[in-house]
Write a protein that holds these residues in place. Structure first.
Motif, PDB file in Angstrom:
ATOM      1  N   GLN A  85       0.825  -1.202   0.000  1.00 55.32           N
ATOM      2  CA  GLN A  85       0.000   0.000   0.000  1.00 55.32           C
ATOM      3  C   GLN A  85       0.858   1.251   0.000  1.00 55.32           C
ATOM      4  OE1 GLN A  85      -3.372   0.009  -0.276  1.00 55.32           O
ATOM      5  NE2 GLN A  85      -3.162   2.204  -0.534  1.00 55.32           N
ATOM      6  N   ASP A  86       1.986   1.191   0.766  1.00 50.66           N
ATOM      7  CA  ASP A  86       2.895   2.342   0.793  1.00 50.66           C
ATOM      8  C   ASP A  86       3.487   2.602  -0.586  1.00 50.66           C
ATOM      9  OD1 ASP A  86       2.391   2.663   3.451  1.00 50.66           O
ATOM     10  OD2 ASP A  86       4.229   1.656   4.137  1.00 50.66           O
ATOM     11  N   LYS A  87       3.774   1.505  -1.332  1.00 50.70           N
ATOM     12  CA  LYS A  87       4.310   1.679  -2.683  1.00 50.70           C
ATOM     13  C   LYS A  87       3.288   2.364  -3.579  1.00 50.70           C
ATOM     14  CE  LYS A  87       6.471  -0.936  -6.432  1.00 50.70           C
ATOM     15  NZ  LYS A  87       6.892  -2.281  -6.886  1.00 50.70           N
ATOM     16  N   ARG A  88       2.019   1.955  -3.457  1.00 48.09           N
ATOM     17  CA  ARG A  88       0.977   2.623  -4.221  1.00 48.09           C
ATOM     18  C   ARG A  88       0.872   4.099  -3.821  1.00 48.09           C
ATOM     19  NH1 ARG A  88      -4.300  -1.394  -4.234  1.00 48.09           N
ATOM     20  NH2 ARG A  88      -3.500  -2.973  -5.669  1.00 48.09           N
ATOM     21  N   ASP A  89       0.934   4.341  -2.489  1.00 45.91           N
ATOM     22  CA  ASP A  89       0.830   5.720  -2.012  1.00 45.91           C
ATOM     23  C   ASP A  89       1.994   6.558  -2.509  1.00 45.91           C
ATOM     24  OD1 ASP A  89      -1.470   5.036  -0.702  1.00 45.91           O
ATOM     25  OD2 ASP A  89      -0.504   4.737   1.254  1.00 45.91           O
ATOM     26  N   ARG A  90       3.192   5.949  -2.555  1.00 42.95           N
ATOM     27  CA  ARG A  90       4.353   6.710  -3.023  1.00 42.95           C
ATOM     28  C   ARG A  90       4.202   7.083  -4.500  1.00 42.95           C
ATOM     29  NH1 ARG A  90       9.390   8.315  -1.875  1.00 42.95           N
ATOM     30  NH2 ARG A  90      10.980   8.235  -3.530  1.00 42.95           N
ATOM     31  N   ILE A  91       3.698   6.146  -5.281  1.00 45.85           N
ATOM     32  CA  ILE A  91       3.457   6.464  -6.689  1.00 45.85           C
ATOM     33  C   ILE A  91       2.472   7.624  -6.802  1.00 45.85           C
ATOM     34  CG2 ILE A  91       2.449   5.582  -8.824  1.00 45.85           C
ATOM     35  CD1 ILE A  91       3.608   2.854  -8.133  1.00 45.85           C
TER      36      ILE A  91
ATOM     37  N   TRP B  23      16.394  14.633  -9.353  1.00 47.50           N
ATOM     38  CA  TRP B  23      15.280  15.335  -8.700  1.00 47.50           C
ATOM     39  C   TRP B  23      15.406  15.160  -7.195  1.00 47.50           C
ATOM     40  CZ3 TRP B  23       9.480  13.484  -8.803  1.00 47.50           C
ATOM     41  CH2 TRP B  23       8.692  14.431  -8.126  1.00 47.50           C
ATOM     42  N   VAL B  24      15.448  16.273  -6.490  1.00 50.98           N
ATOM     43  CA  VAL B  24      15.438  16.273  -5.031  1.00 50.98           C
ATOM     44  C   VAL B  24      14.169  17.000  -4.598  1.00 50.98           C
ATOM     45  CG1 VAL B  24      16.635  16.916  -2.928  1.00 50.98           C
ATOM     46  CG2 VAL B  24      17.951  16.265  -4.948  1.00 50.98           C
ATOM     47  N   SER B  25      13.199  16.229  -4.115  1.00 50.40           N
ATOM     48  CA  SER B  25      11.921  16.803  -3.703  1.00 50.40           C
ATOM     49  C   SER B  25      12.004  17.241  -2.248  1.00 50.40           C
ATOM     50  CB  SER B  25      10.797  15.773  -3.877  1.00 50.40           C
ATOM     51  OG  SER B  25       9.615  16.205  -3.252  1.00 50.40           O
TER      52      SER B  25
ATOM     53  N   ILE C 230      14.683  11.373  -5.472  1.00 50.90           N
ATOM     54  CA  ILE C 230      13.896  10.418  -6.251  1.00 50.90           C
ATOM     55  C   ILE C 230      14.680  10.096  -7.519  1.00 50.90           C
ATOM     56  CG2 ILE C 230      11.676   9.951  -7.325  1.00 50.90           C
ATOM     57  CD1 ILE C 230      10.497  12.224  -5.671  1.00 50.90           C
ATOM     58  N   THR C 231      14.948   8.815  -7.734  1.00 54.28           N
ATOM     59  CA  THR C 231      15.764   8.417  -8.882  1.00 54.28           C
ATOM     60  C   THR C 231      14.959   8.503 -10.175  1.00 54.28           C
ATOM     61  OG1 THR C 231      15.157   6.092  -8.694  1.00 54.28           O
ATOM     62  CG2 THR C 231      17.043   6.841  -7.398  1.00 54.28           C
ATOM     63  N   PRO C 232      15.632   8.726 -11.298  1.00 61.43           N
ATOM     64  CA  PRO C 232      14.915   8.743 -12.588  1.00 61.43           C
ATOM     65  C   PRO C 232      14.205   7.431 -12.883  1.00 61.43           C
ATOM     66  CG  PRO C 232      17.091   9.721 -12.826  1.00 61.43           C
ATOM     67  CD  PRO C 232      17.041   9.128 -11.444  1.00 61.43           C
ATOM     68  N   ASP C 233      14.806   6.292 -12.475  1.00 61.11           N
ATOM     69  CA  ASP C 233      14.149   5.012 -12.727  1.00 61.11           C
ATOM     70  C   ASP C 233      12.780   4.933 -12.061  1.00 61.11           C
ATOM     71  OD1 ASP C 233      16.280   4.167 -14.187  1.00 61.11           O
ATOM     72  OD2 ASP C 233      17.235   3.071 -12.542  1.00 61.11           O
ATOM     73  N   GLU C 234      12.592   5.740 -10.993  1.00 61.66           N
ATOM     74  CA  GLU C 234      11.322   5.711 -10.272  1.00 61.66           C
ATOM     75  C   GLU C 234      10.327   6.716 -10.830  1.00 61.66           C
ATOM     76  OE1 GLU C 234       9.717   5.700  -5.636  1.00 61.66           O
ATOM     77  OE2 GLU C 234      11.692   6.540  -6.119  1.00 61.66           O
ATOM     78  N   PHE C 235      10.775   7.974 -11.068  1.00 63.83           N
ATOM     79  CA  PHE C 235       9.781   8.986 -11.435  1.00 63.83           C
ATOM     80  C   PHE C 235       9.558   9.116 -12.942  1.00 63.83           C
ATOM     81  CE2 PHE C 235      13.613  11.713 -11.471  1.00 63.83           C
ATOM     82  CZ  PHE C 235      13.431  12.429 -12.641  1.00 63.83           C
TER      83      PHE C 235
ATOM     84  N   SER D  78       3.619   7.819 -17.845  1.00 62.45           N
ATOM     85  CA  SER D  78       2.292   7.200 -17.827  1.00 62.45           C
ATOM     86  C   SER D  78       1.198   8.201 -17.498  1.00 62.45           C
ATOM     87  CB  SER D  78       2.260   6.049 -16.817  1.00 62.45           C
ATOM     88  OG  SER D  78       2.474   6.536 -15.499  1.00 62.45           O
ATOM     89  N   SER D  79       1.528   9.267 -16.758  1.00 64.23           N
ATOM     90  CA  SER D  79       0.518  10.258 -16.386  1.00 64.23           C
ATOM     91  C   SER D  79       0.510  11.460 -17.314  1.00 64.23           C
ATOM     92  CB  SER D  79       0.754  10.718 -14.940  1.00 64.23           C
ATOM     93  OG  SER D  79       2.051  11.276 -14.788  1.00 64.23           O
ATOM     94  N   GLY D  80       1.316  11.445 -18.380  1.00 67.56           N
ATOM     95  CA  GLY D  80       1.307  12.530 -19.355  1.00 67.56           C
ATOM     96  C   GLY D  80       1.920  13.820 -18.859  1.00 67.56           C
TER      97      GLY D  80
END
Length: 797
Positions: A513-519, A558-560, A566-571, A577-579
């Motif tokens: 659930q945390d992974k979904r929330d992080r996305i 990216w440093v939020s 946050i690594t590029p592989d993640e964001f 996908s979200s345009g």
């Protein structure tokens, strides 16, 4: 000739003559009534036509309010970044408009007109990608702007254009509500236009039926009592009138004649038939008795035919009807069983599972208790299916279904639990819904038993196949309170099991659930991010065989302030996908080109700047224009800019994307294929690549950077050279790799042995250190013998 036929030929002519005389009398007496009925029918059809028209007017009104009540128009109008608005927000607005109708081919257009009546936005769901607002609709807008109305609907039926129902409304550009009359001149005019397909279809039907056109007038037309004509009002000042030609009325009378004639013949046949039935009833009883007995034998009621003296047609008819009913019932049960059963495995299919599981979940959430869903996916099934054939794959699925049913059924019987619901959801996915108390060990035991079926591969027909199972578990109501959420959470847990190495089970947990929330948080941060404050670029040098820096690759970081680093592989996948990646890509392009002058000051005027762009950007023709704008703005030579594409994306280039890349090359930009070797590339695809540079992937370098693979590495690099492409080796983290790639003919190198990605300031320090080290080095050959390879290779650094 039988007795029945003789009776028919004697009686039928007499009866037919009587009915024809009666039909003639009816025709003479009822001619006027038929005409009145036809006129009433025409009026009713026109009323139906008007009802369809009003319904489509209401539909256009509903479409407009649905669009305005959504957030897409507000975001589009309020967005100040024209590029972002015209790309991402316009696409989102198009998706909102297309979602209004279940029919993807339905014509619907949406227009936003500025106060000066220039189009701020126009989109229509049609096959014309360059469509613009038509002249009648523009004229309507001018008329509404000059009037006092704030809301209006109009039917445009110009013969030269598509008939449209246009619903118009003025809205305040700030409050998005209806403006005051005094503020109308500053309001936006929004219009929804739809093609009234049902109305037009009914109109064409009536015109074809009556052989004449329907007229549109501002007032109803008067008609003579002898005319077959009717009018109906569509709007206060819009009427439709249909006047049938005289030939239509004559045709109706002809139809009446035909109908009465056929009726007379039918009634004659019916009367004669009744007489024949009575004759058979009282004259042919012996024949009927024999027929009953034959029927009884054929139906299995009796073994033989016996003499009987009584009549019994009704009994026979009853028996036949019962037989037909029994057969129909059996057929119905067979059809129902087939619709709920998976044809391959014989267990329940998805439809049956959804029906049964929904009842169980509802019962659990209403009355209390727990149920658990085991979502099972077969690992490597596609490999087995492709390698050994679909017959083996089908047999594997059938065998697996039987073994799961036996294993789970044994546990249920031993523990005294209610029957489970076992189903094949799709392909190689199975589901088991179990009702048991939490913590009693039932689910753990079932998962262990199912996984044990794959302990040494899966045995089918004496052969073992390399498949395993990944199981995701979700519990109702702990993890979900409805079936859709339960399946979704169990599916997420199954993918977690795959991520953890497959051949295991995983319970839906807070971590998932945390992974979904992080996305979701990353998506929200991307929507609000200010690139200048949170993004920065680092640069990774690229050197040639002499150790000279020939280029630098720009990499995004990216440093939020809320989520941290946050690594590029993640964001990057989330942004694509979200345009939301358009503004990120364009920021990277602009910032990298603004830093290029400093890179050239460090490494020379021919330093190449490599920029990675999102694969989604290549679908847009605007990317080439933006590259050219940035080149002109920063005064750069396009030959010093290299655009990097991943190998997997380059293999899938379509015609349009290929043309976009070719346009960039024609304007002077360099194209490189990044991560080469990470996918499946054939020799033919290497020949067809339209690229200037090939960058060997880190994994490929790790696999081929050895003495045994040196000939293959040389051949691949030579093939690239034959195609006029230079080769860059990525992932250079040891002197051995550097020496072997050099020996294989690699042109340039990149990796942590040379330098990690550095911010521009740190890169300047690195360049000064390299210059100092090169100045103090005597130099040496690029490659040396094996005992001197480390020393020789170090000259590249």
């Amino acid at each position: 000739m039988t007795l029945g036929k003789r009776a028919f030929f004697l009686i039928f002519p007499v009866v037919l003559t009587g009915y024809l005389l009666a039909a003639l009398s009816v025709y003479i007496a009822q001619g006027h009534s038929v005409f009145a009925l036809e006129r009433a029918r025409l009026s009713q059809q026109l009323d139906h036509l008007a009802a369809l028209f009003r319904n489509e007017v209401n539909q256009s009104r509903g479409f407009l309010y649905s669009i305005l009540e959504g957030n897409a128009v507000r975001l589009f109008v309020s967005e100040t970044d024209e590029t972002y608005r015209d790309n991402a927000l316009a696409l989102r607005l198009q998706q909102s408009i297309r979602s209004l109708s279940d029919d993807p081919k339905m014509f619907i257009s949406f227009t936003i007109l500025k106060p000066d009546l220039t189009p701020g936005y126009y989109f229509e769901n049609s096959e014309d990608p360059f469509a613009e607002i038509n002249a009648p609709q523009s004229a309507l807008a001018r008329r509404l702007t000059g009037g006092s109305q704030l809301r209006d609907w109009t039917y445009l039926h110009d013969p030269q254009t598509r008939p449209l129902i246009v619903y118009s409304e003025f809205i305040d550009p700030v409050t998005f509500s209806r403006p005051l009359p005094s503020a109308k001149k500053n309001a936006l005019l929004v219009q929804v236009a739809i093609e009234p397909t049902q109305f037009l279809a009914m109109q064409r039907k009536l015109q074809n039926e009556y052989g004449t056109a329907i007229d549109f007038d501002t007032a109803p037309r008067p008609s003579l009592t002898s005319d077959l004509s009717a009018s109906v009002r569509l709007a206060p000042s819009l009427f439709v009138t249909l006047t049938a030609p005289p030939s239509h009325n004559a045709g109706n009378k002809g139809q009446l004649k035909l109908l009465l004639g056929l009726g007379a013949i039918a009634m004659s046949l019916a009367s004669v038939g009744l007489m024949i039935i009575l004759i058979r009833r009282f004259i042919t009883n012996p024949i009927a008795a024999l027929d009953r007995q034959v029927t009884a034998v054929m139906s299995g009621e009796h073994d033989g035919i016996a003499e009987t003296g009584g009549a019994g047609e009704i009994g026979r008819l009853t028996g036949n009807i019962k037989q037909l009913h029994d057969q129909s019932q059996r057929a119905l049960h067979l059809v129902q069983h087939a619709s709920w059963t998976d044809t391959l495995t014989g267990i329940s299919n998805r439809g049956h599972f959804n029906a049964l599981a929904a009842d169980i979940v509802h019962q659990v959430t209403t009355d209390g208790g727990h149920c658990s869903l085991l979502f099972i996916d077969i690992d490597n099934f596609k490999f087995v299916n492709d390698k050994y054939g679909h017959d083996v794959g089908d047999e594997l699925l059938k065998t697996l279904a039987m073994r799961i049913e036996a294993a789970v059924g044994g546990i249920v019987a031993r523990r005294g639990l209610p029957p489970v619901v076992l189903a094949r959801l799709s392909g190689d996915e199975f589901a088991v819904l179990v009702r048991s108390a939490t913590g009693d060990g039932t689910i753990r035991e079932m998962c262990a038993v199912i996984l044990s079926l794959f302990s040494d591969g899966f045995e089918v027909r004496g052969k073992h196949y390399p498949v395993t199972a990944s199981i995701g578990v979700a519990i109702c109501p702990t993890d979900a309170t409805n079936l859709a959420e339960l399946i979704s959470n169990a599916d997420a847990a199954m993918y977690q099991a795959k991520t953890n190495g497959k051949n295991r089970s995983s319970r839906f947990s807070r971590a998932i659930q945390d992974k979904r929330d992080r996305i979701r948080h990353i998506q929200e941060e991307l929507r609000l991010v200010d690139p200048d404050e949170q993004f920065h670029l680092v640069y990774m040098p690229i050197v040639d065989t002499s150790g000279t820096v020939t280029g630098c690759e720009a990499l995004l970081r990216w440093v939020s302030p809320t989520l941290g680093n946050i690594t590029p592989d993640e964001f990057v996948p989330i942004a694509e996908s979200s345009g939301q990646f358009t503004k990120i890509d364009w920021w990277v392009i602009n910032r990298a080109m603004s830093d290029h002058h400093r890179l050239k000051a460090l490494f020379g005027p021919q330093t190449v700047l490599a920029i990675n762009i999102s694969s989604a950007e290549l679908h847009s023709k605007s990317i080439s224009d933006y590259f050219c704008d940035c080149i002109a703005r920063h005064g750069l030579d396009p030959k010093t800019i290299e655009i990097e594409l991943t190998e997997t994306y380059a293999v899938k280039l379509g015609d349009q994307l290929h043309r976009n890349i070719q346009t960039l090359r024609e304007k002077g930009f360099r194209i490189s294929i990044d991560d080469f070797g990470a996918g499946y590339t054939s020799v033919q695809q290497i020949i067809e690549y339209t690229a200037d540079t090939i960058k060997l992937d880190r994994a490929l370098v790790d696999n081929l950077a050895n003495e045994k693979s040196l000939p293959a590495l040389k051949a691949m690099i030579a093939l690239c050279h034959a195609q006029q492409m230079s080769v860059i080796g990525e992932g250079i983290d040891s002197y051995e790799k550097l020496a072997l790639l050099t020996a294989a003919g690699c042109d340039q190198f990149q990796g942590y042995l040379i330098s990690k990605p550095l911010p521009l300031f740190d890169l300047s320090i690195w360049a000064l250190k390299q210059a100092a080290e090169n100045a103090g080095r005597d130099g040496g050959p690029v490659l040396a013998s094996n005992d001197r390879r480390r020393t020789g290779s170090s000259s590249l650094l």
